[in-house]
Design a protein around this motif. Structure first.
Motif, PDB file in Angstrom:
ATOM      1  N   ALA A 259      60.547  21.144  49.187  1.00 15.48           N
ATOM      2  CA  ALA A 259      60.236  20.293  49.904  1.00 15.48           C
ATOM      3  C   ALA A 259      59.671  19.304  49.050  1.00 15.48           C
ATOM      4  O   ALA A 259      59.331  17.933  49.454  1.00 15.48           O
ATOM      5  N   GLY A 260      59.582  19.170  47.765  1.00 13.18           N
ATOM      6  CA  GLY A 260      59.479  18.262  46.675  1.00 13.18           C
ATOM      7  C   GLY A 260      57.944  18.134  46.484  1.00 13.18           C
ATOM      8  O   GLY A 260      57.375  16.900  46.315  1.00 13.18           O
ATOM      9  N   ILE A 261      57.150  19.351  46.855  1.00 14.54           N
ATOM     10  CA  ILE A 261      55.745  19.140  46.909  1.00 14.54           C
ATOM     11  C   ILE A 261      55.306  20.105  45.634  1.00 14.54           C
ATOM     12  O   ILE A 261      55.740  21.211  45.512  1.00 14.54           O
ATOM     13  N   GLY A 262      54.359  19.464  44.695  1.00 10.60           N
ATOM     14  CA  GLY A 262      54.122  20.091  43.561  1.00 10.60           C
ATOM     15  C   GLY A 262      53.120  21.398  43.943  1.00 10.60           C
ATOM     16  O   GLY A 262      52.235  21.293  44.876  1.00 10.60           O
ATOM     17  N   PHE A 263      52.992  22.477  43.292  1.00  5.78           N
ATOM     18  CA  PHE A 263      52.419  23.758  43.691  1.00  5.78           C
ATOM     19  C   PHE A 263      51.731  24.244  42.678  1.00  5.78           C
ATOM     20  O   PHE A 263      52.060  24.135  41.344  1.00  5.78           O
ATOM     21  N   GLU A 264      50.214  24.674  42.677  1.00  2.00           N
ATOM     22  CA  GLU A 264      49.348  25.253  41.683  1.00  2.00           C
ATOM     23  C   GLU A 264      48.613  26.357  42.305  1.00  2.00           C
ATOM     24  O   GLU A 264      48.058  26.192  43.449  1.00  2.00           O
ATOM     25  N   THR A 265      48.304  27.267  41.588  1.00  2.00           N
ATOM     26  CA  THR A 265      47.550  28.281  42.131  1.00  2.00           C
ATOM     27  C   THR A 265      46.344  28.563  41.158  1.00  2.00           C
ATOM     28  O   THR A 265      46.735  28.381  39.729  1.00  2.00           O
ATOM     29  N   ALA A 266      45.510  29.152  41.550  1.00  3.17           N
ATOM     30  CA  ALA A 266      44.111  29.894  40.754  1.00  3.17           C
ATOM     31  C   ALA A 266      43.695  30.945  41.397  1.00  3.17           C
ATOM     32  O   ALA A 266      43.653  31.126  42.568  1.00  3.17           O
ATOM     33  N   GLY A 267      43.437  32.068  40.598  1.00  5.91           N
ATOM     34  CA  GLY A 267      43.096  33.171  40.944  1.00  5.91           C
ATOM     35  C   GLY A 267      44.288  34.282  40.692  1.00  5.91           C
ATOM     36  O   GLY A 267      45.351  33.579  41.169  1.00  5.91           O
ATOM     37  N   ASP A 268      43.906  35.443  40.841  1.00  2.00           N
ATOM     38  CA  ASP A 268      44.899  36.424  40.708  1.00  2.00           C
ATOM     39  C   ASP A 268      45.051  37.255  41.770  1.00  2.00           C
ATOM     40  O   ASP A 268      44.199  38.133  42.298  1.00  2.00           O
ATOM     41  N   ALA A 269      46.221  37.033  42.836  1.00  4.29           N
ATOM     42  CA  ALA A 269      46.365  37.899  44.145  1.00  4.29           C
ATOM     43  C   ALA A 269      46.385  39.227  43.940  1.00  4.29           C
ATOM     44  O   ALA A 269      46.151  39.933  44.921  1.00  4.29           O
ATOM     45  N   LYS A 270      47.115  39.743  42.877  1.00  3.24           N
ATOM     46  CA  LYS A 270      47.467  41.076  42.540  1.00  3.24           C
ATOM     47  C   LYS A 270      45.976  41.864  42.549  1.00  3.24           C
ATOM     48  O   LYS A 270      46.017  43.191  42.561  1.00  3.24           O
ATOM     49  N   ARG A 271      44.904  41.331  42.195  1.00  4.39           N
ATOM     50  CA  ARG A 271      43.586  41.927  42.125  1.00  4.39           C
ATOM     51  C   ARG A 271      43.045  42.473  43.587  1.00  4.39           C
ATOM     52  O   ARG A 271      41.813  42.944  43.619  1.00  4.39           O
ATOM     53  N   ILE A 272      43.500  41.897  44.626  1.00  5.73           N
ATOM     54  CA  ILE A 272      42.833  41.926  45.770  1.00  5.73           C
ATOM     55  C   ILE A 272      43.144  43.376  46.167  1.00  5.73           C
ATOM     56  O   ILE A 272      44.176  43.921  46.168  1.00  5.73           O
ATOM     57  N   ARG A 273      41.984  44.045  46.640  1.00  3.80           N
ATOM     58  CA  ARG A 273      42.119  45.259  47.110  1.00  3.80           C
ATOM     59  C   ARG A 273      41.447  45.364  48.672  1.00  3.80           C
ATOM     60  O   ARG A 273      40.196  45.368  48.671  1.00  3.80           O
ATOM     61  N   THR A 274      42.233  45.317  49.607  1.00  5.09           N
ATOM     62  CA  THR A 274      41.848  45.530  50.916  1.00  5.09           C
ATOM     63  C   THR A 274      42.709  46.015  51.957  1.00  5.09           C
ATOM     64  O   THR A 274      43.571  46.482  51.287  1.00  5.09           O
ATOM     65  N   SER A 275      42.343  46.257  53.364  1.00  2.86           N
ATOM     66  CA  SER A 275      43.121  47.084  54.020  1.00  2.86           C
ATOM     67  C   SER A 275      44.454  46.370  54.407  1.00  2.86           C
ATOM     68  O   SER A 275      44.572  45.036  54.414  1.00  2.86           O
ATOM     69  N   PRO A 276      45.674  47.050  54.760  1.00  3.00           N
ATOM     70  CA  PRO A 276      46.907  46.284  55.120  1.00  3.00           C
ATOM     71  C   PRO A 276      46.724  45.132  56.298  1.00  3.00           C
ATOM     72  O   PRO A 276      47.399  44.344  56.233  1.00  3.00           O
ATOM     73  N   VAL A 277      45.681  45.632  57.306  1.00  5.27           N
ATOM     74  CA  VAL A 277      45.547  44.505  58.359  1.00  5.27           C
ATOM     75  C   VAL A 277      44.974  43.247  57.838  1.00  5.27           C
ATOM     76  O   VAL A 277      45.426  41.994  58.112  1.00  5.27           O
ATOM     77  N   VAL A 278      43.917  43.256  56.874  1.00  7.25           N
ATOM     78  CA  VAL A 278      43.616  42.335  56.408  1.00  7.25           C
ATOM     79  C   VAL A 278      44.379  41.404  55.616  1.00  7.25           C
ATOM     80  O   VAL A 278      44.312  40.350  55.569  1.00  7.25           O
ATOM     81  N   MET A 279      45.179  42.331  54.769  1.00 12.34           N
ATOM     82  CA  MET A 279      46.112  41.513  53.900  1.00 12.34           C
ATOM     83  C   MET A 279      47.312  40.792  54.623  1.00 12.34           C
ATOM     84  O   MET A 279      47.558  39.674  54.526  1.00 12.34           O
ATOM     85  N   ASN A 280      47.737  41.491  55.566  1.00  9.34           N
ATOM     86  CA  ASN A 280      48.581  40.808  56.643  1.00  9.34           C
ATOM     87  C   ASN A 280      48.404  39.456  57.358  1.00  9.34           C
ATOM     88  O   ASN A 280      48.846  38.490  57.293  1.00  9.34           O
ATOM     89  N   ILE A 281      46.862  39.728  57.824  1.00  9.96           N
ATOM     90  CA  ILE A 281      46.327  38.455  58.417  1.00  9.96           C
ATOM     91  C   ILE A 281      46.207  37.493  57.574  1.00  9.96           C
ATOM     92  O   ILE A 281      46.471  36.137  57.695  1.00  9.96           O
ATOM     93  N   LEU A 282      45.670  37.593  56.225  1.00  9.53           N
ATOM     94  CA  LEU A 282      45.733  36.629  55.128  1.00  9.53           C
ATOM     95  C   LEU A 282      46.808  36.193  54.602  1.00  9.53           C
ATOM     96  O   LEU A 282      46.977  34.952  54.561  1.00  9.53           O
ATOM     97  N   SER A 283      47.781  36.957  54.697  1.00 13.48           N
ATOM     98  CA  SER A 283      49.139  36.387  54.130  1.00 13.48           C
ATOM     99  C   SER A 283      49.768  35.572  55.420  1.00 13.48           C
ATOM    100  O   SER A 283      50.244  34.381  55.023  1.00 13.48           O
ATOM    101  N   MET A 284      49.650  35.920  56.422  1.00 13.64           N
ATOM    102  CA  MET A 284      50.084  35.063  57.774  1.00 13.64           C
ATOM    103  C   MET A 284      49.475  33.682  57.854  1.00 13.64           C
ATOM    104  O   MET A 284      50.160  32.600  58.151  1.00 13.64           O
ATOM    105  N   CYS A 285      48.150  33.876  57.397  1.00 13.57           N
ATOM    106  CA  CYS A 285      47.313  32.434  57.645  1.00 13.57           C
ATOM    107  C   CYS A 285      47.734  31.530  56.523  1.00 13.57           C
ATOM    108  O   CYS A 285      48.001  30.383  56.505  1.00 13.57           O
ATOM    109  N   LEU A 286      48.117  32.038  55.088  1.00 16.80           N
ATOM    110  CA  LEU A 286      48.649  31.169  54.265  1.00 16.80           C
ATOM    111  C   LEU A 286      49.845  30.855  54.388  1.00 16.80           C
ATOM    112  O   LEU A 286      50.334  29.592  54.197  1.00 16.80           O
TER     113      LEU A 286
END
Length: 381
Positions: A259-286
């Motif tokens: 879409a021509g929008i610059g993208f920047e991230t901060a923090g390491d998502a791979k370090r998240i340790r949580t339940s699959p349900v929480v991970m799914n909801i967090l991913s869908m919200c993102l």
């Protein structure tokens, strides 16, 4: 009874380009109309045969080689009888040549075309008593190379389609296998236990009038069994495949970049340790937040920041665009998306905060509980 399909001049994928190519074939007619019919009839016939063979080569896969040779011969006749400039119509031939199934057939047809056109040039200038002009040589080289390039591109496209089809089939099989596995696990996990709870419930009903103490004990056994079932169901859900936030971040970067929008991230998502349900909801919200940025924000830059706080994870999505109504009062998709995120987060005791400032843009703050850490803390107690 054989079904007769409606006649179509060109395949669907050519659309109006086929008509443009046919219209360009009328150019020789301007030259031929200036000649007496006794001299022009060969040209009329050659142009008609060229147009017919061009159209047939697009449809008839089995006879494509023959129609390609017919086109080359027609062009060579036009060049020899009238003018070598007609050899430029060889560009019509390369479409059929490039669609041939094997490189060997492409090489044979290209060799025939080069030989026919070189012979045409030689015979024409011999007839005219002139030295052979070499200005057609660069075009002849291009005509010889293009069919191989077209054939290679066509095969690469076919391989991509086959790969997409294979990936779709693999994904379908994986989903079916996952459904069957879940069904087996649910049957094995719950079937026997629920039957046991039903039998014990009937036993309690019969024992209450005669042996209340044993009825109480059986009721306690039912409670213990139900807790065991609940634990097994949670373990089963936890064992299911979840959409990981790291994968969703990569997908978000691709969408924003497209879409021509610059993208920047901060923090390491791979370090998240949580339940699959929480991970799914967090991913869908993102995913929903990024979709809103692309559709509604008119932003130039977007930053996704992930932080870990005491007992929770915080996901911030900030853009420098015009933003949306945080209360979700707009009737557009953005408001519905915000409400959908709030509903999902409420299932896991998560929260959604919204802030909008004209000078800095819009920020969504998503907070979800760190279920794994909470369970470990409660276990230590």
């Amino acid at each position: 009874m054989k079904l007769r399909l409606p006649f179509r001049l060109f395949p669907e994928n050519m659309r109006h380009f086929g008509f443009i190519w046919i219209i360009n074939m009328t150019i020789p007619l301007y030259y031929l109309l200036q000649l007496p019919f006794q001299k022009a009839w060969i040209g009329y016939a050659a142009v008609a045969i060229l147009a017919f063979a061009f159209r047939q080569a697009l449809w008839n896969t089995e006879g494509r080689l023959v129609y390609a040779l017919i086109q080359i011969t027609s062009v060579a006749i036009l060049g020899y009888v009238y003018n070598p400039s007609f050899l430029y119509f060889g560009f019509y031939c390369i479409m059929a040549i490039g669609m041939l199934p094997t490189v060997r057939k492409v090489a044979f047809t290209v060799a025939y075309m080069v030989a026919a056109f070189v012979l045409t040039l030689y015979l024409f200038y011999q007839k005219a008593g002139e030295a052979v002009h070499l200005d057609f040589i660069p075009s002849l080289i291009i005509l010889a190379i293009l069919p191989f390039a077209m054939n290679s591109h066509r095969k690469a496209e076919q391989l991509r389609k086959q790969l997409r089809s294979a990936n779709d089939e693999i994904e379908r099989l994986i989903k079916n296998e996952e459904r069957q596995r879940i069904a087996r696990d649910l049957h094995d996990t719950l079937g026997h236990t629920l039957s046991l709870i039903t039998l014990k419930g009937e036993l309690v009903e019969r024992l209450i009038p005669h042996d209340p103490e044993r009825a109480v004990q059986e009721a306690k056994d039912i409670q213990a069994t139900s807790r065991t079932v609940l634990k097994q169901v949670r373990e089963l859900i936890s064992d299911m495949r979840a959409v990981h936030l790291a994968d969703e971040l990569r997908q978000a970067g691709q969408i924003l970049s497209s879409a021509g929008i610059g993208f920047e991230t901060a923090g390491d998502a791979k370090r998240i340790r949580t339940s699959p349900v929480v991970m799914n909801i967090l991913s869908m919200c993102l995913r929903e937040a990024v979709t809103n940025v692309v559709k509604h924000s008119r932003a130039k830059h977007c930053k996704v920041e992930l932080m870990e706080k005491a007992g929770s994870y915080v996901l911030k999505v900030h853009d420098d665009g015009v933003g949306i109504d945080g209360a979700g009062s707009e009737l557009g998709q953005a408001g519905s998306g915000m409400l959908g995120m709030k509903e999902r987060l409420s299932l896991i005791e998560g929260t959604l905060e919204f802030s909008k400032r004209e000078e800095t843009g819009t920020t969504l703050i998503i907070t979800v509980p760190n279920v794994v850490k909470r369970q470990q803390t409660e276990g230590n107690r």
